[in-house]
Scaffold this motif. Structure first.
Motif, PDB file in Angstrom:
ATOM      1  N   ALA A  99     -18.627  -4.444 -28.866  1.00 35.24           N
ATOM      2  CA  ALA A  99     -17.865  -5.423 -27.507  1.00 35.24           C
ATOM      3  C   ALA A  99     -16.011  -5.468 -27.023  1.00 35.24           C
ATOM      4  O   ALA A  99     -15.742  -5.528 -26.954  1.00 35.24           O
ATOM      5  CB  ALA A  99     -18.294  -6.562 -28.534  1.00 35.24           C
ATOM      6  N   VAL A 100     -15.978  -4.308 -28.107  1.00 34.89           N
ATOM      7  CA  VAL A 100     -14.538  -4.637 -28.343  1.00 34.89           C
ATOM      8  C   VAL A 100     -14.155  -3.216 -28.121  1.00 34.89           C
ATOM      9  O   VAL A 100     -13.343  -3.275 -27.073  1.00 34.89           O
ATOM     10  CB  VAL A 100     -13.713  -4.980 -30.223  1.00 34.89           C
ATOM     11  N   ILE A 101     -14.585  -2.359 -27.846  1.00 36.95           N
ATOM     12  CA  ILE A 101     -15.139  -0.994 -27.482  1.00 36.95           C
ATOM     13  C   ILE A 101     -15.220  -1.443 -26.136  1.00 36.95           C
ATOM     14  O   ILE A 101     -13.608  -0.899 -24.824  1.00 36.95           O
ATOM     15  CB  ILE A 101     -15.816  -0.351 -27.879  1.00 36.95           C
ATOM     16  N   ALA A 102     -16.089  -2.217 -25.703  1.00 37.07           N
ATOM     17  CA  ALA A 102     -16.096  -1.840 -24.244  1.00 37.07           C
ATOM     18  C   ALA A 102     -15.274  -2.862 -23.584  1.00 37.07           C
ATOM     19  O   ALA A 102     -14.945  -2.443 -22.495  1.00 37.07           O
ATOM     20  CB  ALA A 102     -16.992  -2.641 -24.376  1.00 37.07           C
ATOM     21  N   VAL A 103     -14.636  -4.090 -23.629  1.00 34.77           N
ATOM     22  CA  VAL A 103     -13.587  -4.745 -23.547  1.00 34.77           C
ATOM     23  C   VAL A 103     -12.595  -4.240 -23.226  1.00 34.77           C
ATOM     24  O   VAL A 103     -11.844  -4.293 -22.073  1.00 34.77           O
ATOM     25  CB  VAL A 103     -13.589  -6.410 -24.008  1.00 34.77           C
ATOM     26  N   LEU A 104     -12.150  -3.310 -24.345  1.00 34.34           N
ATOM     27  CA  LEU A 104     -10.596  -2.322 -24.207  1.00 34.34           C
ATOM     28  C   LEU A 104     -11.319  -1.393 -22.867  1.00 34.34           C
ATOM     29  O   LEU A 104     -10.108  -1.048 -21.994  1.00 34.34           O
ATOM     30  CB  LEU A 104     -10.150  -2.164 -25.110  1.00 34.34           C
ATOM     31  N   THR A 105     -12.295  -0.530 -23.433  1.00 36.54           N
ATOM     32  CA  THR A 105     -12.166   0.598 -22.613  1.00 36.54           C
ATOM     33  C   THR A 105     -12.544  -0.109 -21.139  1.00 36.54           C
ATOM     34  O   THR A 105     -11.284   0.120 -20.039  1.00 36.54           O
ATOM     35  CB  THR A 105     -13.295   1.393 -22.690  1.00 36.54           C
ATOM     36  N   THR A 106     -13.135  -1.412 -20.993  1.00 35.57           N
ATOM     37  CA  THR A 106     -12.850  -1.615 -19.174  1.00 35.57           C
ATOM     38  C   THR A 106     -11.530  -1.993 -19.025  1.00 35.57           C
ATOM     39  O   THR A 106     -11.423  -1.760 -18.056  1.00 35.57           O
ATOM     40  CB  THR A 106     -13.756  -2.756 -19.324  1.00 35.57           C
ATOM     41  N   ALA A 107     -10.420  -2.797 -19.855  1.00 34.63           N
ATOM     42  CA  ALA A 107      -9.468  -3.089 -19.219  1.00 34.63           C
ATOM     43  C   ALA A 107      -8.446  -1.623 -18.887  1.00 34.63           C
ATOM     44  O   ALA A 107      -7.625  -2.299 -18.171  1.00 34.63           O
ATOM     45  CB  ALA A 107      -8.762  -4.073 -20.268  1.00 34.63           C
ATOM     46  N   GLY A 108      -9.097  -0.844 -19.922  1.00 36.83           N
ATOM     47  CA  GLY A 108      -7.789   0.251 -19.758  1.00 36.83           C
ATOM     48  C   GLY A 108      -7.916   1.056 -18.563  1.00 36.83           C
ATOM     49  O   GLY A 108      -6.950   1.567 -17.993  1.00 36.83           O
ATOM     50  N   THR A 109      -9.412   1.140 -18.456  1.00 36.22           N
ATOM     51  CA  THR A 109      -9.362   1.961 -17.466  1.00 36.22           C
ATOM     52  C   THR A 109      -9.309   1.366 -16.116  1.00 36.22           C
ATOM     53  O   THR A 109      -9.305   2.173 -14.856  1.00 36.22           O
ATOM     54  CB  THR A 109     -11.160   2.088 -17.827  1.00 36.22           C
ATOM     55  N   LEU A 110      -9.927   0.479 -16.305  1.00 39.28           N
ATOM     56  CA  LEU A 110      -9.340  -0.817 -14.838  1.00 39.28           C
ATOM     57  C   LEU A 110      -8.124  -1.016 -14.324  1.00 39.28           C
ATOM     58  O   LEU A 110      -7.349  -0.578 -13.643  1.00 39.28           O
ATOM     59  CB  LEU A 110      -9.715  -2.024 -14.708  1.00 39.28           C
ATOM     60  N   LEU A 111      -7.302  -0.684 -15.101  1.00 39.25           N
ATOM     61  CA  LEU A 111      -5.623  -0.383 -15.524  1.00 39.25           C
ATOM     62  C   LEU A 111      -4.756   0.661 -14.455  1.00 39.25           C
ATOM     63  O   LEU A 111      -4.417   1.082 -14.063  1.00 39.25           O
ATOM     64  CB  LEU A 111      -4.778  -1.274 -16.378  1.00 39.25           C
ATOM     65  N   LEU A 112      -4.704   1.661 -15.605  1.00 40.01           N
ATOM     66  CA  LEU A 112      -5.146   2.965 -14.948  1.00 40.01           C
ATOM     67  C   LEU A 112      -5.781   3.566 -13.916  1.00 40.01           C
ATOM     68  O   LEU A 112      -4.726   4.615 -13.506  1.00 40.01           O
ATOM     69  CB  LEU A 112      -5.589   4.308 -16.272  1.00 40.01           C
ATOM     70  N   ALA A 113      -7.302   3.391 -13.998  1.00 44.17           N
ATOM     71  CA  ALA A 113      -7.721   3.965 -12.069  1.00 44.17           C
ATOM     72  C   ALA A 113      -6.891   3.549 -11.312  1.00 44.17           C
ATOM     73  O   ALA A 113      -7.552   3.910  -9.979  1.00 44.17           O
ATOM     74  CB  ALA A 113      -9.213   3.573 -12.644  1.00 44.17           C
ATOM     75  N   SER A 114      -7.178   1.987 -11.605  1.00 41.91           N
ATOM     76  CA  SER A 114      -6.952   1.577  -9.862  1.00 41.91           C
ATOM     77  C   SER A 114      -5.745   2.300  -9.669  1.00 41.91           C
ATOM     78  O   SER A 114      -4.702   2.093  -8.296  1.00 41.91           O
ATOM     79  CB  SER A 114      -6.155  -0.008 -10.143  1.00 41.91           C
ATOM     80  N   MET A 115      -4.813   1.943 -10.426  1.00 45.29           N
ATOM     81  CA  MET A 115      -3.221   2.710 -10.572  1.00 45.29           C
ATOM     82  C   MET A 115      -3.502   3.786  -9.979  1.00 45.29           C
ATOM     83  O   MET A 115      -2.331   4.420  -8.777  1.00 45.29           O
ATOM     84  CB  MET A 115      -2.059   2.324 -11.382  1.00 45.29           C
ATOM     85  N   ALA A 116      -3.990   4.734 -10.650  1.00 41.33           N
ATOM     86  CA  ALA A 116      -4.294   6.073  -9.931  1.00 41.33           C
ATOM     87  C   ALA A 116      -4.804   6.285  -8.510  1.00 41.33           C
ATOM     88  O   ALA A 116      -4.565   6.709  -7.207  1.00 41.33           O
ATOM     89  CB  ALA A 116      -4.836   7.124 -10.761  1.00 41.33           C
ATOM     90  N   GLY A 117      -5.590   5.448  -7.978  1.00 39.52           N
ATOM     91  CA  GLY A 117      -6.165   5.104  -6.928  1.00 39.52           C
ATOM     92  C   GLY A 117      -5.547   4.500  -5.900  1.00 39.52           C
ATOM     93  O   GLY A 117      -5.512   4.580  -4.637  1.00 39.52           O
ATOM     94  N   TYR A 118      -4.485   3.700  -5.802  1.00 39.59           N
ATOM     95  CA  TYR A 118      -3.655   2.971  -5.190  1.00 39.59           C
ATOM     96  C   TYR A 118      -2.773   4.462  -4.940  1.00 39.59           C
ATOM     97  O   TYR A 118      -2.111   4.445  -4.179  1.00 39.59           O
ATOM     98  CB  TYR A 118      -3.226   1.953  -6.232  1.00 39.59           C
ATOM     99  N   GLY A 119      -2.112   5.054  -6.071  1.00 44.04           N
ATOM    100  CA  GLY A 119      -1.278   6.100  -5.706  1.00 44.04           C
ATOM    101  C   GLY A 119      -1.781   7.026  -4.676  1.00 44.04           C
ATOM    102  O   GLY A 119      -1.085   7.497  -3.849  1.00 44.04           O
ATOM    103  N   LEU A 120      -2.975   7.416  -4.772  1.00 42.15           N
ATOM    104  CA  LEU A 120      -3.575   8.454  -4.250  1.00 42.15           C
ATOM    105  C   LEU A 120      -4.408   7.964  -2.374  1.00 42.15           C
ATOM    106  O   LEU A 120      -4.482   8.581  -1.335  1.00 42.15           O
ATOM    107  CB  LEU A 120      -5.214   8.926  -4.639  1.00 42.15           C
ATOM    108  N   ALA A 121      -4.223   6.304  -2.546  1.00 40.07           N
ATOM    109  CA  ALA A 121      -4.242   5.739  -0.752  1.00 40.07           C
ATOM    110  C   ALA A 121      -3.085   5.634  -0.633  1.00 40.07           C
ATOM    111  O   ALA A 121      -2.941   5.433   1.092  1.00 40.07           O
ATOM    112  CB  ALA A 121      -5.343   4.532  -1.366  1.00 40.07           C
ATOM    113  N   ARG A 122      -2.037   5.039  -1.053  1.00 41.68           N
ATOM    114  CA  ARG A 122      -1.108   4.519  -0.276  1.00 41.68           C
ATOM    115  C   ARG A 122       0.824   4.944  -0.202  1.00 41.68           C
ATOM    116  O   ARG A 122       1.030   5.449   0.355  1.00 41.68           O
ATOM    117  CB  ARG A 122      -1.049   3.179  -0.963  1.00 41.68           C
TER     118      ARG A 122
END
Length: 299
Positions: A99-122
């Motif tokens: 549970a700890v690994i899945a929650v922290l991995t999900t939160a960290g991936t969402l933050l980093l991937a969304s920032m990277a995706g926004y930079g690539l798109a905009r």
């Protein structure tokens, strides 16, 4: 002289063409066949879950016996207590680790991937297309190729059997960044232009305008990352070498050894391990569908 009309009364009812008369019947037949097919697929989909519950609440004799029953005559609810009382497998601690690994991995991936995706798109910058193509190339590299270098790096940092070793290397997902990039391409530019008129830069526009208005894609990507992290087996098996670092998938594997196979505990443990995934899916299913419909479509 009375004149007789030769016109005969005509029937106002006319015969419908054969195609039109059979169309409703054909549609009803097609609808019935589709319903039967969906029911059959639903039953096939539910069979593994039925087996988990049935065998998890049965004795070893009921599982391996020649006479199969739909449900055992006596449900063994004590198997659940036996699962968590088993000293050889720290199931409760493994569930907590997952549970700890899945929650922290999900939160960290969402933050980093969304920032990277926004930079690539905009964000326009030199060689933006080349950077995006480099992201796509990494998706074509099998994970087995990077497994050994990742293990050597984690080992050199002293992260074996630690949460850092289990979480940090899995935070960077090119696939998640690609999904975010595709979604952000369809995000209304007018909202971002209005934010820039108010003096917001890229970071505050992303955080205050884009993130609150893109919940479906966050839910969709978050569900994918959470399920992938929860079901991960090989990396936690190699990195989590001590019992305190076991995840639920590693704990499940310990019920099957070269000497013994503890079937009833294995089945009840598998049933318990999928409950968090069902909860995540039921809570986020509306957002998951909405995000999946938009991601990868808008160009």
């Amino acid at each position: 002289m009375r004149q007789h009309s030769t016109d005969q009364p005509t029937d106002r009812r006319t015969d419908l063409p054969t195609g039109l008369s059979t169309a409703p019947a054909f549609r009803r037949l097609a609808r019935g066949l589709r319903l039967v097919l969906l029911i059959a697929l639903a039953v096939l989909f539910l069979v593994p879950f039925y087996l988990l519950v049935r065998n998890g609440l049965a004795t070893e004799a009921d599982i391996t016996g020649a006479d199969w029953t739909f449900f055992p005559r006596s449900l063994q609810w004590g198997n659940l207590r036996e699962l968590f009382d088993d000293s050889s497998v720290p199931m409760l601690h493994a569930l907590w680790n997952s549970a700890v690994i899945a929650v922290l991995t999900t939160a960290g991936t969402l933050l980093l991937a969304s920032m990277a995706g926004y930079g690539l798109a905009r964000i326009a910058y030199p060689y933006a297309s080349q950077v995006f193509y480099a992201f796509l190339v990494t998706l074509m590299i099998p994970s087995a190729v990077t497994f050994v270098p990742s293990f050597v790096l984690v080992s050199s940092l002293g992260w074996i059997s630690t949460l850092r070793g289990l979480i940090v290397p899995t935070l960077f997902s090119a696939f998640a960044a690609f999904l975010f990039r595709q979604y952000f391409l369809g995000f209304p530019r007018e909202l971002e232009d209005a934010a820039r008129v108010d003096g917001l830069g890229h970071w505050r526009t992303y955080w205050r305008i884009v993130v609150p208005n893109t919940r479906p894609v966050f839910a969709a990507v978050g569900a994918i990352v959470f399920i992938g992290s929860w079901n991960s087996f090989l990396w936690p098996l190699v990195i989590g070498q001590q019992r305190d670092a076991w995840t639920v998938q590693v704990a499940l594997a310990t019920f099957t050894t070269a000497q013994t196979v503890n079937l009833h505990e294995l089945f009840i443990a598998a049933a318990v391990s999928i409950l968090p995934l069902l909860v995540v899916f039921l809570v986020l299913q509306r957002h998951i569908v909405a995000g999946a419909e938009r991601s990868g479509i808008d160009e």
